[in-house]
Structure formats: structure tokens, C-alpha cells
Design a protein around this motif. Structure first.
Motif, PDB file in Angstrom:
ATOM      1  N   VAL A  97     -19.200 -18.097  14.680  1.00  0.00           N
ATOM      2  CA  VAL A  97     -18.033 -17.423  15.259  1.00  0.00           C
ATOM      3  C   VAL A  97     -17.594 -16.279  14.353  1.00  0.00           C
ATOM      4  CG1 VAL A  97     -15.644 -17.682  16.019  1.00  0.00           C
ATOM      5  CG2 VAL A  97     -17.264 -19.546  16.393  1.00  0.00           C
ATOM      6  N   VAL A  98     -17.523 -16.556  13.052  1.00  0.00           N
ATOM      7  CA  VAL A  98     -17.131 -15.525  12.085  1.00  0.00           C
ATOM      8  C   VAL A  98     -18.121 -14.366  12.115  1.00  0.00           C
ATOM      9  CG1 VAL A  98     -16.720 -15.010   9.646  1.00  0.00           C
ATOM     10  CG2 VAL A  98     -16.012 -17.222  10.587  1.00  0.00           C
ATOM     11  N   LYS A  99     -19.398 -14.701  12.160  1.00  0.00           N
ATOM     12  CA  LYS A  99     -20.441 -13.670  12.165  1.00  0.00           C
ATOM     13  C   LYS A  99     -20.354 -12.803  13.425  1.00  0.00           C
ATOM     14  CE  LYS A  99     -24.239 -14.931  10.307  1.00  0.00           C
ATOM     15  NZ  LYS A  99     -25.540 -15.583  10.018  1.00  0.00           N
ATOM     16  N   GLU A 127      -6.379 -19.451  -8.199  1.00  0.00           N
ATOM     17  CA  GLU A 127      -7.535 -18.572  -8.367  1.00  0.00           C
ATOM     18  C   GLU A 127      -8.797 -19.209  -7.793  1.00  0.00           C
ATOM     19  OE1 GLU A 127     -10.010 -16.723 -12.132  1.00  0.00           O
ATOM     20  OE2 GLU A 127      -7.820 -16.781 -12.244  1.00  0.00           O
ATOM     21  N   LYS A 128      -8.952 -20.498  -8.025  1.00  0.00           N
ATOM     22  CA  LYS A 128     -10.126 -21.229  -7.542  1.00  0.00           C
ATOM     23  C   LYS A 128     -10.190 -21.228  -6.019  1.00  0.00           C
ATOM     24  CE  LYS A 128     -12.295 -25.816  -7.801  1.00  0.00           C
ATOM     25  NZ  LYS A 128     -12.150 -27.203  -8.343  1.00  0.00           N
ATOM     26  N   ASP A 129      -9.039 -21.431  -5.357  1.00  0.00           N
ATOM     27  CA  ASP A 129      -9.011 -21.499  -3.897  1.00  0.00           C
ATOM     28  C   ASP A 129      -9.341 -20.142  -3.272  1.00  0.00           C
ATOM     29  OD1 ASP A 129      -8.068 -23.658  -1.805  1.00  0.00           O
ATOM     30  OD2 ASP A 129      -7.303 -21.739  -1.080  1.00  0.00           O
ATOM     31  N   ILE A 130      -8.799 -19.072  -3.849  1.00  0.00           N
ATOM     32  CA  ILE A 130      -9.086 -17.727  -3.328  1.00  0.00           C
ATOM     33  C   ILE A 130     -10.566 -17.397  -3.497  1.00  0.00           C
ATOM     34  CG2 ILE A 130      -8.636 -15.260  -3.620  1.00  0.00           C
ATOM     35  CD1 ILE A 130      -5.782 -15.984  -4.471  1.00  0.00           C
ATOM     36  N   LYS A 131     -11.112 -17.721  -4.662  1.00  0.00           N
ATOM     37  CA  LYS A 131     -12.530 -17.439  -4.922  1.00  0.00           C
ATOM     38  C   LYS A 131     -13.442 -18.254  -4.013  1.00  0.00           C
ATOM     39  CE  LYS A 131     -12.506 -15.918  -9.762  1.00  0.00           C
ATOM     40  NZ  LYS A 131     -12.939 -16.262 -11.147  1.00  0.00           N
ATOM     41  N   LYS A 132     -13.047 -19.500  -3.738  1.00  0.00           N
ATOM     42  CA  LYS A 132     -13.869 -20.363  -2.890  1.00  0.00           C
ATOM     43  C   LYS A 132     -13.925 -19.812  -1.467  1.00  0.00           C
ATOM     44  CE  LYS A 132     -14.733 -25.282  -2.077  1.00  0.00           C
ATOM     45  NZ  LYS A 132     -14.218 -26.669  -2.277  1.00  0.00           N
ATOM     46  N   SER A 133     -12.794 -19.312  -0.987  1.00  0.00           N
ATOM     47  CA  SER A 133     -12.758 -18.697   0.341  1.00  0.00           C
ATOM     48  C   SER A 133     -13.602 -17.429   0.352  1.00  0.00           C
ATOM     49  CB  SER A 133     -11.314 -18.365   0.724  1.00  0.00           C
ATOM     50  OG  SER A 133     -11.268 -17.680   1.954  1.00  0.00           O
ATOM     51  N   GLU A 134     -13.490 -16.659  -0.703  1.00  0.00           N
ATOM     52  CA  GLU A 134     -14.262 -15.416  -0.826  1.00  0.00           C
ATOM     53  C   GLU A 134     -15.759 -15.697  -0.739  1.00  0.00           C
ATOM     54  OE1 GLU A 134     -15.305 -12.712  -4.629  1.00  0.00           O
ATOM     55  OE2 GLU A 134     -13.176 -12.713  -4.089  1.00  0.00           O
ATOM     56  N   GLU A 135     -16.204 -16.717  -1.455  1.00  0.00           N
ATOM     57  CA  GLU A 135     -17.624 -17.072  -1.459  1.00  0.00           C
ATOM     58  C   GLU A 135     -18.092 -17.497  -0.065  1.00  0.00           C
ATOM     59  OE1 GLU A 135     -17.794 -20.093  -4.411  1.00  0.00           O
ATOM     60  OE2 GLU A 135     -17.492 -18.703  -6.096  1.00  0.00           O
ATOM     61  N   ALA A 136     -17.242 -18.268   0.628  1.00  0.00           N
ATOM     62  CA  ALA A 136     -17.600 -18.740   1.969  1.00  0.00           C
ATOM     63  C   ALA A 136     -17.733 -17.576   2.944  1.00  0.00           C
ATOM     64  CB  ALA A 136     -16.549 -19.730   2.468  1.00  0.00           C
ATOM     65  N   LEU A 137     -16.783 -16.655   2.905  1.00  0.00           N
ATOM     66  CA  LEU A 137     -16.799 -15.525   3.839  1.00  0.00           C
ATOM     67  C   LEU A 137     -17.908 -14.530   3.510  1.00  0.00           C
ATOM     68  CD1 LEU A 137     -12.944 -14.933   4.160  1.00  0.00           C
ATOM     69  CD2 LEU A 137     -14.467 -15.956   5.857  1.00  0.00           C
ATOM     70  N   GLY A 142     -21.843 -11.215   4.346  1.00  0.00           N
ATOM     71  CA  GLY A 142     -22.527 -10.359   3.382  1.00  0.00           C
ATOM     72  C   GLY A 142     -21.603  -9.343   2.748  1.00  0.00           C
ATOM     73  N   GLU A 143     -20.308  -9.478   3.022  1.00  0.00           N
ATOM     74  CA  GLU A 143     -19.326  -8.520   2.498  1.00  0.00           C
ATOM     75  C   GLU A 143     -18.121  -9.258   1.916  1.00  0.00           C
ATOM     76  OE1 GLU A 143     -16.507  -4.899   4.237  1.00  0.00           O
ATOM     77  OE2 GLU A 143     -18.360  -5.451   5.276  1.00  0.00           O
ATOM     78  N   LYS A 144     -17.689  -8.827   0.737  1.00  0.00           N
ATOM     79  CA  LYS A 144     -16.526  -9.440   0.097  1.00  0.00           C
ATOM     80  C   LYS A 144     -15.246  -8.975   0.785  1.00  0.00           C
ATOM     81  CE  LYS A 144     -13.855  -9.395  -4.230  1.00  0.00           C
ATOM     82  NZ  LYS A 144     -12.603  -9.003  -3.540  1.00  0.00           N
ATOM     83  N   PRO A 145     -14.387  -9.899   1.194  1.00  0.00           N
ATOM     84  CA  PRO A 145     -13.114  -9.479   1.796  1.00  0.00           C
ATOM     85  C   PRO A 145     -12.205  -8.852   0.741  1.00  0.00           C
ATOM     86  CG  PRO A 145     -13.157 -11.859   1.507  1.00  0.00           C
ATOM     87  CD  PRO A 145     -14.536 -11.364   1.172  1.00  0.00           C
ATOM     88  N   THR A 146     -11.347  -7.955   1.167  1.00  0.00           N
ATOM     89  CA  THR A 146     -10.428  -7.293   0.229  1.00  0.00           C
ATOM     90  C   THR A 146      -8.963  -7.494   0.618  1.00  0.00           C
ATOM     91  OG1 THR A 146     -10.584  -5.224   1.473  1.00  0.00           O
ATOM     92  CG2 THR A 146     -12.119  -5.516  -0.370  1.00  0.00           C
ATOM     93  N   LEU A 147      -8.737  -8.182   1.742  1.00  0.00           N
ATOM     94  CA  LEU A 147      -7.374  -8.466   2.190  1.00  0.00           C
ATOM     95  C   LEU A 147      -7.148  -9.972   2.160  1.00  0.00           C
ATOM     96  CD1 LEU A 147      -7.172  -6.103   5.311  1.00  0.00           C
ATOM     97  CD2 LEU A 147      -6.500  -5.598   2.952  1.00  0.00           C
ATOM     98  N   PHE A 148      -5.975 -10.379   1.695  1.00  0.00           N
ATOM     99  CA  PHE A 148      -5.662 -11.800   1.569  1.00  0.00           C
ATOM    100  C   PHE A 148      -4.306 -12.093   2.196  1.00  0.00           C
ATOM    101  CE2 PHE A 148      -3.418 -15.014  -1.157  1.00  0.00           C
ATOM    102  CZ  PHE A 148      -4.077 -16.136  -0.670  1.00  0.00           C
TER     103      PHE A 148
END
Length: 239
Positions: A97-99, A127-137, A142-148
Motif C-alpha cells: 500500500v505504501v509503495k 530517537e530510536k522510534d523515529i529512526k526505526k520508522s525511517e528505516e521501515a519507510l 527507497g527514499e528517506k522521509p524528511t517530514l515528521f
């Protein structure tokens, strides 16, 4: 015996001195305010550029996947691209769905990995939770999100500072549909249309009534001359 006379300044001189002192005080206050604004950057973004007739839709997703296909159909039919903020845990369970959303040209933002109040977390856990979400997305798109977008809109100075240090802009909203409380589609339409403004960030979620309200919201906003777009296209970079 000599008599000394004290020469008092003229009224004109007194007035000039008073004006000079006042100007100096104003300049000092301005300098202090400017200094505070430089260092007080740990604030989220609530709205975008008010000079342009643009409105951003921000859809926070941690549930409601059954309504997303219909939302996408409505956006595609109306040539609208918005920003979806995904909970990392939800994204891992729904990568296709995300893809699909990403491939359709919508913007992907982070809603944290766990739907938890960040102000209750330690600096390390935040910090850990934000990074974990970043890795999943990033793994999915294939792109790092920049909005949180912090869950529940819950934040403090520490949360914003950590997110910014990790390369994010922290996004809240200036117009809330409050669609999670199950209002009628007409109520959702009225909430948006009664408060729509240049640079608005409209918060919504994938709900049945939001889906029913979207066609009318889009129609009325376009009639008012608004361009509906992604969050990154309306916000002003404060850095």
C-alpha cells in the motif's frame, strides 16, 4: 566669594536626549528579540506560506487501510497529490500500500514507528522510534522521509530538537477535520471550508466519512482558487 550657577539644559535638549534614549531602548529590545528567535528554533510547523493560494492535505495513517484505495481513486481523479504520514509499524504490515501511494506521486512522511506520545519517552527512546520508522519507510520506498508528524500532535522542545537533528521538519496542522471522532461527511466539509486559508495544512485520516467528504472538499476548494498539494510544497523553510 564666587557664586556658581548651574546651567540646566534647555527643553529642546531634554527632548532630544529623551528621544535618543527611547530609540536606544527600542533598538536594544529588537536586538534581544532577534537573538531569541535565532536560538528558539525548536518549534513545529503549523502552516505554510500565506502568500500563495495553496492548501496541503496531511493524512496520518496508523489504521484505516480499508479506506485508502478509495481515497487514492478520488485524488487521482482530481489530479491531487498529498502527504501521507505513516506509522512505521503499520507500513511494515502494509508495504504494498505504501509503495503504491509513493508510486502514484504522493509524498511520504513519518508518523513515528509506534503510535505513542513522544513526550513520555526518554531522549534515547524518542530517537530510536523515529529512526526505526525511517528505516521501515526507506526500505519500502527507497527514499528517506524528511517530514515528521508526531502521533497525537504531542511534542515538546526535546522531541522537535531530536527530530530536527535527524534531518526532519516537524509538521502539525492549522486546520483539523477531527475525523477520528466520526463526524458526518457534511461536518467534515464544513470544518474545512469554514476555516480554509492560504498555506493551510489540513489534518485528516483514512475514515469512511472522510472518503465521502473528500470529493466535495476538493470541488469547493478548487472553486475558491486553491491548489491542493503536498506539505513540502506549502511550508516555508525556516532554517
Amino acid at each position: 566669594m564666587k557664586i556658581f550657577y548651574i546651567k540646566y539644559p534647555s527643553k529642546k535638549t531634554v527632548w532630544l536626549l529623551a528621544i535618543a534614549a527611547l530609540l536606544a531602548l527600542i533598538l536594544l529590545i529588537f536586538a534581544l528579540m532577534k537573538t531569541v528567535s535565532v536560538f528558539n528554533t525548536n518549534e513545529p510547523i503549523y502552516r505554510g506560506d500565506t502568500k500563495e493560494k495553496k492548501i496541503a492535505f496531511a493524512c496520518n495513517v496508523a489504521w484505516g487501510d480499508e479506506y485508502i484505495p478509495k481515497m487514492l481513486d478520488i485524488f487521482e481523479k482530481n489530479d491531487v497529490h498529498i502527504t501521507f504520514f505513516f506509522e512505521g509499524k503499520w507500513a511494515e504490515k502494509n508495504p504494498d500500500v505504501v509503495k503504491e501511494i509513493y508510486k502514484k506521486g504522493h509524498e511520504i512522511g513519518s508518523h513515528g514507528y509506534s503510535h505513542i506520545k513522544y513526550t513520555s519517552l526518554s531522549k534515547e527512546d524518542c530517537e530510536k522510534d523515529i529512526k526505526k520508522s525511517e528505516e521501515a519507510l526507506e526500505k519500502i520506498t527507497g527514499e528517506k522521509p524528511t517530514l515528521f508528524a508526531p502521533p497525537y500532535g504531542d511534542f515538546n522542545e526535546q522531541v522537535v530538537k531530536i527530530a530536527e537533528e535527524l534531518g526532519y521538519k516537524v509538521i502539525l496542522w492549522s486546520l483539523d477535520t477531527i475525523d477520528w471522532s466520526n463526524p458526518s461527511p457534511q461536518t467534515i466539509v464544513e470544518r474545512v471550508m469554514n476555516k480554509c486559508h492560504n498555506g493551510a495544512i489540513v489534518l485528516m485520516h483514512p475514515t469512511k466519512n472522510t472518503v465521502e467528504a473528500l470529493p466535495e472538499i476538493i470541488k469547493q476548494l478548487k472553486e475558491k482558487g486553491f491548489k491542493i498539494t503536498k506539505v513540502s510544497e506549502v511550508i516555508v523553510d525556516k532554517k
